[in-house]
Design an enzyme around this catalytic site. Structure first.
Site, PDB file in Angstrom:
ATOM      1  N   SER A  33      -9.974  31.980  35.343  1.00 66.08           N
ATOM      2  CA  SER A  33      -8.600  31.795  34.878  1.00 66.08           C
ATOM      3  C   SER A  33      -8.384  32.801  33.761  1.00 66.08           C
ATOM      4  O   SER A  33      -9.340  33.271  33.135  1.00 66.08           O
ATOM      5  CB  SER A  33      -8.346  30.363  34.398  1.00 66.08           C
ATOM      6  OG  SER A  33      -9.247  29.988  33.370  1.00 66.08           O
ATOM      7  N   GLU A  35      -5.859  34.214  30.333  1.00 64.50           N
ATOM      8  CA  GLU A  35      -4.864  33.880  29.307  1.00 64.50           C
ATOM      9  C   GLU A  35      -4.092  35.126  28.897  1.00 64.50           C
ATOM     10  O   GLU A  35      -4.660  36.195  28.683  1.00 64.50           O
ATOM     11  CB  GLU A  35      -5.557  33.284  28.073  1.00 64.50           C
ATOM     12  CG  GLU A  35      -4.559  32.928  26.967  1.00 64.50           C
ATOM     13  CD  GLU A  35      -5.220  32.227  25.793  1.00 64.50           C
ATOM     14  OE1 GLU A  35      -5.671  31.081  25.995  1.00 64.50           O
ATOM     15  OE2 GLU A  35      -5.299  32.828  24.709  1.00 64.50           O
ATOM     16  N   ALA A  69       1.936  30.658  16.380  1.00 62.41           N
ATOM     17  CA  ALA A  69       1.766  29.758  15.240  1.00 62.41           C
ATOM     18  C   ALA A  69       3.119  29.226  14.788  1.00 62.41           C
ATOM     19  O   ALA A  69       4.085  29.975  14.648  1.00 62.41           O
ATOM     20  CB  ALA A  69       1.077  30.489  14.088  1.00 62.41           C
ATOM     21  N   HIS A  95       0.988  26.823  27.105  1.00 67.20           N
ATOM     22  CA  HIS A  95       0.497  26.260  25.850  1.00 67.20           C
ATOM     23  C   HIS A  95       1.630  25.488  25.184  1.00 67.20           C
ATOM     24  O   HIS A  95       2.789  25.905  25.199  1.00 67.20           O
ATOM     25  CB  HIS A  95       0.036  27.373  24.907  1.00 67.20           C
ATOM     26  CG  HIS A  95      -1.287  27.964  25.277  1.00 67.20           C
ATOM     27  ND1 HIS A  95      -2.221  28.325  24.332  1.00 67.20           N
ATOM     28  CD2 HIS A  95      -1.832  28.254  26.480  1.00 67.20           C
ATOM     29  CE1 HIS A  95      -3.293  28.813  24.946  1.00 67.20           C
ATOM     30  NE2 HIS A  95      -3.070  28.789  26.245  1.00 67.20           N
ATOM     31  N   GLY A 126      -2.250  23.275  17.234  1.00 71.65           N
ATOM     32  CA  GLY A 126      -1.543  24.471  16.795  1.00 71.65           C
ATOM     33  C   GLY A 126      -1.952  24.910  15.400  1.00 71.65           C
ATOM     34  O   GLY A 126      -2.418  24.110  14.588  1.00 71.65           O
ATOM     35  N   ASP A 127      -1.767  26.203  15.141  1.00 72.57           N
ATOM     36  CA  ASP A 127      -2.084  26.766  13.830  1.00 72.57           C
ATOM     37  C   ASP A 127      -0.927  26.550  12.863  1.00 72.57           C
ATOM     38  O   ASP A 127       0.233  26.454  13.277  1.00 72.57           O
ATOM     39  CB  ASP A 127      -2.349  28.266  13.951  1.00 72.57           C
ATOM     40  CG  ASP A 127      -3.573  28.570  14.803  1.00 72.57           C
ATOM     41  OD1 ASP A 127      -4.547  27.788  14.723  1.00 72.57           O
ATOM     42  OD2 ASP A 127      -3.550  29.573  15.533  1.00 72.57           O
ATOM     43  N   ALA A 143       1.171  14.134  15.597  1.00 72.74           N
ATOM     44  CA  ALA A 143       0.284  14.470  14.484  1.00 72.74           C
ATOM     45  C   ALA A 143      -0.877  15.353  14.918  1.00 72.74           C
ATOM     46  O   ALA A 143      -1.231  16.310  14.223  1.00 72.74           O
ATOM     47  CB  ALA A 143      -0.256  13.187  13.837  1.00 72.74           C
ATOM     48  N   ARG A 184     -11.673  12.142  21.798  1.00 73.53           N
ATOM     49  CA  ARG A 184     -10.416  11.406  21.737  1.00 73.53           C
ATOM     50  C   ARG A 184      -9.329  12.088  22.574  1.00 73.53           C
ATOM     51  O   ARG A 184      -8.502  11.419  23.219  1.00 73.53           O
ATOM     52  CB  ARG A 184      -9.977  11.247  20.280  1.00 73.53           C
ATOM     53  CG  ARG A 184     -10.785  10.180  19.560  1.00 73.53           C
ATOM     54  CD  ARG A 184     -10.856  10.356  18.066  1.00 73.53           C
ATOM     55  NE  ARG A 184      -9.573  10.523  17.407  1.00 73.53           N
ATOM     56  CZ  ARG A 184      -9.435  10.744  16.096  1.00 73.53           C
ATOM     57  NH1 ARG A 184     -10.509  10.820  15.320  1.00 73.53           N
ATOM     58  NH2 ARG A 184      -8.236  10.862  15.575  1.00 73.53           N
ATOM     59  N   LYS A 185      -9.330  13.407  22.600  1.00 79.43           N
ATOM     60  CA  LYS A 185      -8.366  14.121  23.432  1.00 79.43           C
ATOM     61  C   LYS A 185      -8.633  13.863  24.917  1.00 79.43           C
ATOM     62  O   LYS A 185      -7.694  13.696  25.708  1.00 79.43           O
ATOM     63  CB  LYS A 185      -8.416  15.625  23.123  1.00 79.43           C
ATOM     64  CG  LYS A 185      -7.862  15.989  21.761  1.00 79.43           C
ATOM     65  CD  LYS A 185      -7.800  17.496  21.531  1.00 79.43           C
ATOM     66  CE  LYS A 185      -9.145  18.113  21.307  1.00 79.43           C
ATOM     67  NZ  LYS A 185      -9.043  19.543  20.888  1.00 79.43           N
ATOM     68  N   PHE A 236     -11.635  38.903  12.962  1.00 77.02           N
ATOM     69  CA  PHE A 236     -10.972  37.698  13.447  1.00 77.02           C
ATOM     70  C   PHE A 236     -11.962  36.545  13.562  1.00 77.02           C
ATOM     71  O   PHE A 236     -11.634  35.399  13.249  1.00 77.02           O
ATOM     72  CB  PHE A 236     -10.317  37.978  14.804  1.00 77.02           C
ATOM     73  CG  PHE A 236      -9.555  36.808  15.348  1.00 77.02           C
ATOM     74  CD1 PHE A 236      -8.338  36.440  14.804  1.00 77.02           C
ATOM     75  CD2 PHE A 236     -10.063  36.050  16.400  1.00 77.02           C
ATOM     76  CE1 PHE A 236      -7.630  35.344  15.299  1.00 77.02           C
ATOM     77  CE2 PHE A 236      -9.372  34.963  16.902  1.00 77.02           C
ATOM     78  CZ  PHE A 236      -8.147  34.608  16.345  1.00 77.02           C
ATOM     79  N   HIS A 286     -12.825  31.129  31.601  1.00 81.83           N
ATOM     80  CA  HIS A 286     -11.457  31.417  31.172  1.00 81.83           C
ATOM     81  C   HIS A 286     -11.495  32.688  30.329  1.00 81.83           C
ATOM     82  O   HIS A 286     -12.134  32.723  29.269  1.00 81.83           O
ATOM     83  CB  HIS A 286     -10.919  30.246  30.347  1.00 81.83           C
ATOM     84  CG  HIS A 286      -9.472  30.360  29.979  1.00 81.83           C
ATOM     85  ND1 HIS A 286      -8.452  30.237  30.902  1.00 81.83           N
ATOM     86  CD2 HIS A 286      -8.863  30.577  28.788  1.00 81.83           C
ATOM     87  CE1 HIS A 286      -7.281  30.369  30.288  1.00 81.83           C
ATOM     88  NE2 HIS A 286      -7.507  30.586  29.013  1.00 81.83           N
ATOM     89  N   ARG A 292      -4.489  42.866  28.455  1.00 83.83           N
ATOM     90  CA  ARG A 292      -5.064  44.122  28.936  1.00 83.83           C
ATOM     91  C   ARG A 292      -5.836  43.814  30.207  1.00 83.83           C
ATOM     92  O   ARG A 292      -6.861  43.150  30.172  1.00 83.83           O
ATOM     93  CB  ARG A 292      -5.983  44.731  27.875  1.00 83.83           C
ATOM     94  CG  ARG A 292      -5.254  45.071  26.575  1.00 83.83           C
ATOM     95  CD  ARG A 292      -6.233  45.389  25.479  1.00 83.83           C
ATOM     96  NE  ARG A 292      -5.562  45.574  24.197  1.00 83.83           N
ATOM     97  CZ  ARG A 292      -6.174  45.506  23.020  1.00 83.83           C
ATOM     98  NH1 ARG A 292      -7.485  45.239  22.970  1.00 83.83           N
ATOM     99  NH2 ARG A 292      -5.506  45.683  21.907  1.00 83.83           N
TER     100      ARG A 292
END
Length: 311
Positions: A33, A35, A69, A95, A126-127, A143, A184-185, A236, A286, A292
């Site tokens: 897959s 992104e 973000a 996303h 999320g950031d 939350a 939990r997710k 990064f 993924h 690119r």
């Protein structure tokens, strides 16, 4: 042994770890897959769609489109995902984050995706938005990612992916707490987890050991980042908590002004990383393409992926 475990975990838990690589002909092509991120201007949009069309013939399981973000790319993300659904043979995954929106606003975005024929969501906390030092839930918003997963489950029958962090999320208090967040997710209704990129294969293999021990039985898909610019990736990685092995620095040493050789090295490094994971029973990956296509396409080719004939 729980026979309902996916193939990746089943083979890993029941078989010995592999430290050396078999010859390529012994391995089937992995499931892939990709992104992408939404374009900021017309020139970048042209580049994005060239990348999409280049990778489309490889028949990935899905392609995801990121969300900036603070929800800053909400419109561009939706437009890109809707166009993918309408104009390509690809299965798009959008996303969606908790940041900068109420529950009602996030639900509206999810319903818009449903109406556009999009059934796969990558649900993330999320950031923080630009200028914020830490994440703060939006008043009236979801939350955390687990709350978002529950909300999506109320809206429709989405295929929901969530994030996983083999080296721990930078904001997590401990590795155990981070794993608990992932559990939990999953318990809230996620169908798979996609990991942040990593470069040390053992990091992932130890992580899925811990996931299995915690009772997590959904696929944990490794995220693969081809390194076209080692200096940028190192900077990064320091911010997001991903370690960069010393051996990788040696491989890219002296190539700062030699982009062509960097790409060749990057292709070999990523292909060997995937093949070693394959040898340990992992069969789905993924790729973070950074919009690119050529480097990702070359790696996929090395792994045995070939363009699929049109139906």
């Amino acid at each position: 042994m729980d026979m309902a475990l996916p193939g990746t975990l089943q083979r890993w838990l029941t078989g010995p770890r592999v430290a050396s690589l078999p010859v390529p002909t012994e391995m089937p092509p992995p499931k892939l897959s990709f992104e992408f991120f939404p374009p900021k201007n017309e020139a970048l949009e042209t580049a994005l769609w060239a990348a999409i069309r280049r990778l489309e013939p490889l028949g990935p399981r899905f392609v995801s489109v990121t969300y900036g973000a603070g929800g800053t790319t909400r419109t561009r993300t939706h437009e890109t995902v809707a166009r993918l659904a309408k104009e390509t043979s690809l299965t798009p995954a959008a996303h969606l984050t908790c940041v900068g929106a109420t529950q009602e606003e996030v639900d509206e975005v999810a319903r818009d995706y449903m109406a556009a024929g999009v059934r796969h969501i990558v649900a993330l906390r999320g950031d923080p938005p630009a200028g914020a030092s830490q994440y703060t839930p939006h008043p009236g918003g979801y939350a955390q990612a687990e709350d978002l997963v529950r909300g999506l489950r109320r809206i429709g029958d989405f295929d929901i992916s969530v994030g996983a962090y083999p080296e721990m999320h930078p904001a997590a208090a401990s590795a155990d707490m981070d794993l608990d967040f992932l559990k939990r997710k999953i318990d809230a209704g996620a169908t798979r987890a996609i990991t942040q990129y990593f470069f040390d294969t053992d990091v992932y293999l130890r992580f899925i050991d811990r996931c299995a021990a915690a009772g997590i039985t959904v696929p944990i898909v490794p995220g693969i980042l081809p390194v076209s610019n080692f200096t940028q990736v190192k900077k990064f990685s320091a911010m997001c908590g991903a370690s960069v092995p010393a051996w990788m620095g040696k491989l890219f040493e002296g190539l700062e002004e030699d982009a062509d050789t960097r790409r060749m090295v990057a292709a070999v490094v990523a292909a060997e990383q995937v093949r070693l994971l394959q040898a340990n029973g992992v069969d789905e990956f993924h790729f973070y393409t950074l919009n690119r296509a050529d480097l990702t396409y070359a790696i996929a080719h090395l792994l045995g992926a070939r363009p699929q004939k049109a139906a």
